[in-house]
Write a protein that holds these residues in place. Structure first.
Motif, PDB file in Angstrom:
ATOM      1  N   UNK A 175       0.820  -1.211   0.000  1.00  0.00           N
ATOM      2  CA  UNK A 175       0.000   0.000   0.000  1.00  0.00           C
ATOM      3  C   UNK A 175       0.854   1.262   0.000  1.00  0.00           C
ATOM      4  N   UNK A 176       1.936   1.234   0.770  1.00  0.00           N
ATOM      5  CA  UNK A 176       2.775   2.435   0.911  1.00  0.00           C
ATOM      6  C   UNK A 176       4.239   2.086   0.744  1.00  0.00           C
ATOM      7  N   UNK A 177       4.885   2.782  -0.159  1.00  0.00           N
ATOM      8  CA  UNK A 177       6.304   2.585  -0.415  1.00  0.00           C
ATOM      9  C   UNK A 177       7.033   3.887  -0.093  1.00  0.00           C
ATOM     10  N   UNK A 178       7.689   3.966   1.059  1.00  0.00           N
ATOM     11  CA  UNK A 178       8.349   5.220   1.424  1.00  0.00           C
ATOM     12  C   UNK A 178       9.452   5.618   0.459  1.00  0.00           C
ATOM     13  N   UNK A 179      10.013   4.643  -0.259  1.00  0.00           N
ATOM     14  CA  UNK A 179      11.072   4.954  -1.225  1.00  0.00           C
ATOM     15  C   UNK A 179      10.528   5.633  -2.475  1.00  0.00           C
ATOM     16  N   UNK A 186      -0.254  12.593   4.004  1.00  0.00           N
ATOM     17  CA  UNK A 186      -1.498  12.424   3.252  1.00  0.00           C
ATOM     18  C   UNK A 186      -2.184  11.129   3.646  1.00  0.00           C
ATOM     19  N   UNK A 187      -1.415  10.092   3.781  1.00  0.00           N
ATOM     20  CA  UNK A 187      -1.954   8.789   4.162  1.00  0.00           C
ATOM     21  C   UNK A 187      -2.557   8.844   5.568  1.00  0.00           C
ATOM     22  N   UNK A 193      -9.547  10.544   8.566  1.00  0.00           N
ATOM     23  CA  UNK A 193     -10.845  10.880   7.982  1.00  0.00           C
ATOM     24  C   UNK A 193     -11.764   9.660   7.892  1.00  0.00           C
ATOM     25  N   UNK A 194     -11.180   8.465   7.838  1.00  0.00           N
ATOM     26  CA  UNK A 194     -11.981   7.244   7.816  1.00  0.00           C
ATOM     27  C   UNK A 194     -12.535   6.901   9.203  1.00  0.00           C
ATOM     28  N   UNK A 217      -1.362  12.806  14.665  1.00  0.00           N
ATOM     29  CA  UNK A 217      -2.651  12.759  13.963  1.00  0.00           C
ATOM     30  C   UNK A 217      -3.756  12.171  14.845  1.00  0.00           C
ATOM     31  N   UNK A 218      -3.461  11.979  16.112  1.00  0.00           N
ATOM     32  CA  UNK A 218      -4.471  11.461  17.031  1.00  0.00           C
ATOM     33  C   UNK A 218      -4.737   9.977  16.884  1.00  0.00           C
TER      34      UNK A 218
END
Length: 255
Positions: A175-179, A186-187, A193-194, A217-218
């Motif tokens: 899902x997420x590739x920091x490279x 944003x993620x 928000x979900x 972000x809590x």
């Protein structure tokens, strides 16, 4: 007493007993864990089953995709059939209700709702969110549960059904590739928000700044799957909120 960090037995402790079985969950209850994690899918005829894979071949003597198999067939399979080194007796696929009855009042439960999958095509079992919430309500375990999923858009649906339910988005390398320069901010904003309480992150993605950023972000930060004592100790010291392990016996060293 619950520790500051939630210590979670992954699939009941997949390196100690056949995963996602009542035998694994009973064993985990005797260990220093705060919660038990399991996977939920749905048989063709609508029964909530505790099982990880989309197909049954890896763990059982059976064949086929969960999408095509009725509960009676699934229940007849031995989930310990391919357990490394053997297992003394057959283990059956449990229902979510059976596991909730076992765990209620003893530990918290983390429920991963799995997507359906046929080959590379992913889907969602019809009515699975409603069915999971109904079982948690029936067992009076809504307040003891965290429901997590790779299907992020299922999570607000759970909260629409029961606003008080605690949910978490699972984050993996897929899902997420920091490279690749994807913005973590944003993620994290999306997860917030979900309506999620948790971000549950694959251990390979954990960076030193991640706990503080997630907390800003809590959100609370869980990490999976950590199977070495050194890894558990290092991450516990880093400020994460939950650690998930196939070796829940190692949690004794964190006390």
């Amino acid at each position: 007493m619950e520790s500051v960090i939630q210590r979670i037995a992954h699939r009941g402790g997949a390196l100690l007993a056949p995963e996602n079985t009542l035998a694994a969950f009973r064993q985990a209850l005797a260990l220093p864990v705060d919660a038990i994690e399991l996977d939920v899918q749905m048989s063709r005829d609508g029964q909530l089953i505790v099982f990880h894979d989309a197909t049954v071949e890896r763990l059982t003597e059976g064949r086929g995709n969960i999408l095509d198999l009725d509960f009676a067939y699934l229940r007849a399979l031995n989930v310990a059939a391919r357990y490394p080194g053997g297992w003394p007796e057959p283990e059956r696929i449990p229902t979510l209700r059976e596991v909730l009855e076992l765990i209620k009042g003893r530990r918290r439960i983390w429920i991963e709702i799995k997507p359906s999958r046929r080959g590379s095509v992913y889907g969602r079992y019809p009515g699975i969110a409603e069915a999971v919430v109904q079982e948690l309500e029936r067992s009076d375990m809504l307040s003891q549960a965290v429901v997590i999923s790779f299907d992020w858009y299922l999570l607000p649906e759970l909260r629409r059904l029961k606003p008080e339910i605690e949910t978490g988005a699972i984050l993996s390398e897929d899902i997420w590739d920091p490279q690749a320069g994807q913005a973590l901010d944003t993620l994290l904003e999306q997860v917030r928000e979900l309506g999620c309480s948790w971000l549950d992150v694959e251990v390979s993605l954990v960076q030193p700044q991640l706990p503080a950023l997630v907390h800003a972000y809590g959100l609370k930060l869980g990490v999976w799957t950590v199977n070495s004592l050194e890894g558990l100790q290092r991450l516990a010291a880093s400020g994460v909120d939950a650690l998930t392990s196939d070796r829940p016996d190692l949690f004794a060293a964190l006390e």
